[in-house]
Design an enzyme around this catalytic site. Structure first.
Site, PDB file in Angstrom:
ATOM      1  N   SER A   1      40.349  44.728  39.755  1.00 51.11           N
ATOM      2  CA  SER A   1      41.623  44.512  40.450  1.00 51.11           C
ATOM      3  C   SER A   1      42.560  43.528  39.771  1.00 51.11           C
ATOM      4  O   SER A   1      43.331  42.836  40.449  1.00 51.11           O
ATOM      5  CB  SER A   1      41.371  44.054  41.894  1.00 51.11           C
ATOM      6  OG  SER A   1      40.576  45.012  42.568  1.00 51.11           O
TER       7      SER A   1
ATOM      8  N   ALA B   1      37.721  46.903  34.171  1.00 51.60           N
ATOM      9  CA  ALA B   1      36.994  47.207  35.409  1.00 51.60           C
ATOM     10  C   ALA B   1      37.858  48.006  36.394  1.00 51.60           C
ATOM     11  O   ALA B   1      39.042  48.264  36.152  1.00 51.60           O
ATOM     12  CB  ALA B   1      36.491  45.925  36.045  1.00 51.60           C
ATOM     13  N   HIS B   2      37.262  48.373  37.512  1.00 49.31           N
ATOM     14  CA  HIS B   2      37.885  49.209  38.540  1.00 49.31           C
ATOM     15  C   HIS B   2      39.143  48.570  39.122  1.00 49.31           C
ATOM     16  O   HIS B   2      39.220  47.369  39.278  1.00 49.31           O
ATOM     17  CB  HIS B   2      36.897  49.475  39.671  1.00 49.31           C
ATOM     18  CG  HIS B   2      36.338  48.221  40.273  1.00 49.31           C
ATOM     19  ND1 HIS B   2      35.266  47.552  39.738  1.00 49.31           N
ATOM     20  CD2 HIS B   2      36.696  47.511  41.367  1.00 49.31           C
ATOM     21  CE1 HIS B   2      34.990  46.506  40.470  1.00 49.31           C
ATOM     22  NE2 HIS B   2      35.833  46.436  41.465  1.00 49.31           N
ATOM     23  N   ASN B   3      40.090  49.418  39.431  1.00 50.10           N
ATOM     24  CA  ASN B   3      41.309  49.038  40.165  1.00 50.10           C
ATOM     25  C   ASN B   3      42.282  48.176  39.373  1.00 50.10           C
ATOM     26  O   ASN B   3      43.249  47.671  39.961  1.00 50.10           O
ATOM     27  CB  ASN B   3      40.969  48.307  41.476  1.00 50.10           C
ATOM     28  CG  ASN B   3      40.164  49.185  42.415  1.00 50.10           C
ATOM     29  OD1 ASN B   3      40.192  50.411  42.319  1.00 50.10           O
ATOM     30  ND2 ASN B   3      39.435  48.573  43.319  1.00 50.10           N
TER      31      ASN B   3
END
Lengths: 344, 344, 344
Positions: free
Chosen positions: B273, B253-255
């Site tokens: 994250s 996922a993102h980050n």
């Protein structure tokens, strides 16, 4: 391939025993699919014993054994000594796992260099005139496509693969090289068959790749859902039996053997080298750990993760997977424990 | 971008403090990657403290702070007061989360308007003459493709992305804009790198979108399996370190920040994250909850779900993930409990 | 379709009762979406009672009932007898499940024969002049594409489907036939909408296929992540409500009804025929078993597997999913049990 070429890939190779070896190695094999003129990696005494057993049934000739240095003593024991002449060549290497990485690369390269998967090769393929093919399709060389096959837009069939009669490929399916699909199959959109098996050997900060060129063999009347993946076997194919049905987002890893009529519901998965009997059912999100087996007619409940071998007819649930009754009792035991605590 | 333009997007913006601000904002940043002339959202006192710490190491200039109304008191406290002049502009907004949605949209639009991803732009891209490219490939503008790269049929490389030397993209791979892939990588069929991160702010019956334009950075010698997905970071990139290996149907996922040599087996996943140390191993179907971290060399068992931070060398299993020994003891405790019940 | 044609597909069909039947059947329906001139399969007394209830609200006409031999006695009971004239035709079959397979095939074939999904049919489609379309896109016949829609390279929109205004399809998306997508949606790369639902009836060593032609209906402002799959309903559509957001690698099976504003995080999944209320949240890797329902605003924790119906506002965790408090107490109970054992 000439053995001399292989020798240059792993400088640790030492000749241990030679018996009228003709100097040629056609490929790498395993005990399950013994072939003459092939190389076989023997990791331990147990595998060596199994090899001897398989040779009784399948008397392959001109075999080249690769063993690790640590195996020398074991193989030299009196119980095995008589069999050493059975092999045309036995060599030792410093690190058998590393040798698998190095030699699989040689055969992978040999195998893929014959294929150009970047220029359309349909003129050098056997495509039945009855095939219906949409635009934006890529066909490699030496591809064989049977009668009445329907290939939707965006599909890729890489060199050397074949598709049986009446099979339908929905849009954006990718069939890698060395994949054999039976007749009357339905392969749904964005699914991928024959990508590299996921195998590495970790040594000194590097994940050395094991190169998979065993391909995939899929039977007749098989369905594969959207965005599902079936990986190539290492040296011998990953196989899916007749009438098996695979839902969406399912993962079948390298070297698995799936028999007939097996059901895989959404997001279920097999790790590498699983053996699945006839008419096994995998409910959604269930899976099997590496090198495990399930007998005919087993049923694996939703989210259950199989961590060991189970005989035919097993009905499993939970993580680790156990008999459904056991799992239900586990849950009841925990619920009772909570109730007691609440009463205090 | 002129600050005046941003102001029109969120009418609740009020100037709290200004110190020789030049009126320009180049983008949004975070404490991990502080950049001059950027805007930064500060959600609470803790984040503000961390920001002050990071500024000591990375003395970014002309920063614009966005704070919620509720932060005003906290930031005004004597302990922080001295630092207020450190920032060129501090503004308050009525609802910081909503402000993130509104302002990320402005920069996303700014970022994407430069790119036309619907007309092939390969003539405006830098493609090394040695690149081998199949038919039915889409290349955007300002794409950079290194030496000996192989791009199979059906791949899409959107504008502004780059692919390092000797990397192979198998069929139907999609690389969104702002994705940087290193050299000697293998990206398998139907995988997707750089799609929108999955982030929303729920308010009064609407999921307001947080617009992700941070892209993805992937190191060298990385493998990505078939049908796997790596999402774009919000403002700074999602990163995958050198030599990491990702199997099929994996979600990153993102980050997330994934260091070197990390192994992701089939269907494993990272939430947003996550921080993953060097040489961590994720077995099949395992995952990490949002904002959690794992130290170097940790191992996560099949199906285990990590719900908190763990130090280097952790060996985890179960859900929630705990030390393997603990998990085995849990299972034994339950099995014993059942046996006792059966005896009764 | 003429009933006589259907009769030839299942030789076990016997007329049980006829009341001025006009001899035509337009399709198969279910109690949820009753339509005149349709066929309906009634598996048991309970379903028959529900059907009578639904007919009070939705007085569909010229219905053809299919019942198994075993239902004859139940339907003949005095409590139901008065209602038998309500139906134009009641027939019995030897095996109702097999009959579903056989008859769904007839309507599936009828439905798909109208569509040629192998030759681009954009000249026979309604595409708004404002649509932006990349190369390598396949558009079937009778497709409707609204204003300002953006279609990236490698997308496939099969015959008879429609895309609402301002919606974006990222590369390599596949939209099967009979899929209706609202306006202002974002559908990410490699996702697949409208593939065959996964339904079979097992009999004597064969998995007989239930042919799904119900399609999919997706509302406005919906996002679908990369490599996610939403399957077609059997006879009536799978539906996704306005403002729902679906992350990557998510599976939504046939016949599910998802209301508005529902959140599906990465790798979550619905089995067939699930009912999901407004603003439900599925955390990563969570799922619902077949035919279960969740009331409005329910929240399902990471990895939780819902095995039964839950009312509005349920907060669930674990496998099988239970209330979060219960799950936390389960974990505490087990941890305490281990500690006690360690002390011994």
């Amino acid at each position: 391939m000439e053995f001399e070429k292989l020798k240059s890939c792993d400088p640790s190779i030492k000749i241990f025993k030679e018996n009228s070896f003709n100097g040629l190695v056609e490929g790498i094999t395993t005990i399950e699919q013994l072939k003459s003129h092939h190389l076989i990696f023997v990791k331990d005494k147990k595998y060596y014993s199994k090899l001897l057993d398989h040779l009784k049934i399948n008397p392959a000739d001109q075999l080249v054994l690769f063993i690790g240095q640590s195996m020398v003593e074991q193989i030299n024991q009196s119980e095995f000594e008589n069999y050493l002449n059975r092999f045309s060549l036995i060599v030792t290497v410093a690190d058998l796992s590393l040798s698998i990485c190095l030699l699989s690369k040689v055969f992978y390269d040999e195998f893929t260099k014959a294929y150009d998967n970047l220029n359309d090769g349909r003129l050098e393929s056997q495509i039945d005139p009855s095939v219906l093919m949409a635009p934006h399709v890529f066909i490699g060389k030496n591809v064989k496509i049977g009668k009445n096959v329907m290939i939707h837009s965006g599909c890729n069939i890489l060199s050397g693969s074949s598709i049986g009669d009446d099979t339908i490929l929905y849009p954006n399916v990718t069939i890698y090289s060395n994949v054999f699909i039976g007749s009357n199959c339905r392969i749904h959109a964005s699914s991928v068959i024959g990508a590299d098996g996921f195998g590495y050997y970790y040594k000194q900060g590097i994940h050395h790749k094991i190169w998979h060129y065993g391909g995939v063999v899929i039977g007749n009347n098989v369905e594969v859902g959207a965005c599902s993946t079936i990986d190539a076997g290492t040296f011998v194919p990953t196989t899916i039996g007749d009438g098996s049905k695979i839902d969406n987002l399912v993962q079948i890893a390298h070297n698995c053997t799936v028999k007939n009529g097996v059901i895989f519901c959404g997001q279920s998965a097999l790790s590498g080298s699983c053996q699945v009997g006839n008419f096994v059912v995998f409910a959604g999100k269930s899976g099997m750990g590496p090198d495990t087996s399930l007998g005919d007619g087993s049923q694996v409940g939703g989210g259950a993760l199989v961590s060991k071998d189970w005989p035919a007819g097993a009905k499993l649930a939970g993580h680790p997977a156990r008999e459904v009754g056991d799992w239900l009792r586990s849950n009841a035991f925990i619920q009772n424990g909570i109730k007691k605590n609440n009463k205090r």
